[in-house]
Design a protein around this motif. Sequence first.
Motif: not given
Length: 163
Positions: A41, A43-46, A71, A73
């Motif tokens: 859960c 995000t790919k930004e994190d 991956n 959400q």
Amino acid sequence: MMKTVASFLFFLFIACVFSASKHAKTAPAYTWLLPPSIINCITKEDMDPKLFDDAVKFWEDHGHVFLYKENYQGDICESETPHGFIVIKISYSLDYYVLGKTEKIYIKETNEMRGSIIYLNYYFIEDGLVLTHEIGHALGYDHVDRLGHIMNPMRPDADYYFY
């Protein structure tokens, strides 16, 4: 002569006792009746999604099966009791020295796993060893005191070994 033989047998016995546990295969203390689904859960930004893929592959290479992996959400990411799922989330509230934390949902009498939530400390989110270790907890494994073992809780002593 008899003392020498007795001493030798005693030390041989002690060596066997200590070496037997070193090579024993690690077994989970908790078990899943059906393969769980595993959902990232974060995000790919994190977190780089490859860390998730690599950690899942590690456990698949060691005989574990996941019903579904993604991956993602969605609603399951908000569930406090994700039955049938291992859910991975980011945490901004873990103490700095707590790299990750896994909450197990299980039946106490049988140690049967029902679900699990993994919280990864934001400061160590890119550490694949932490994620792999926490997935081990979600699969039912406890800590072990074996040098280099993925389930060793001491960071300098842990590595990607599983035996």
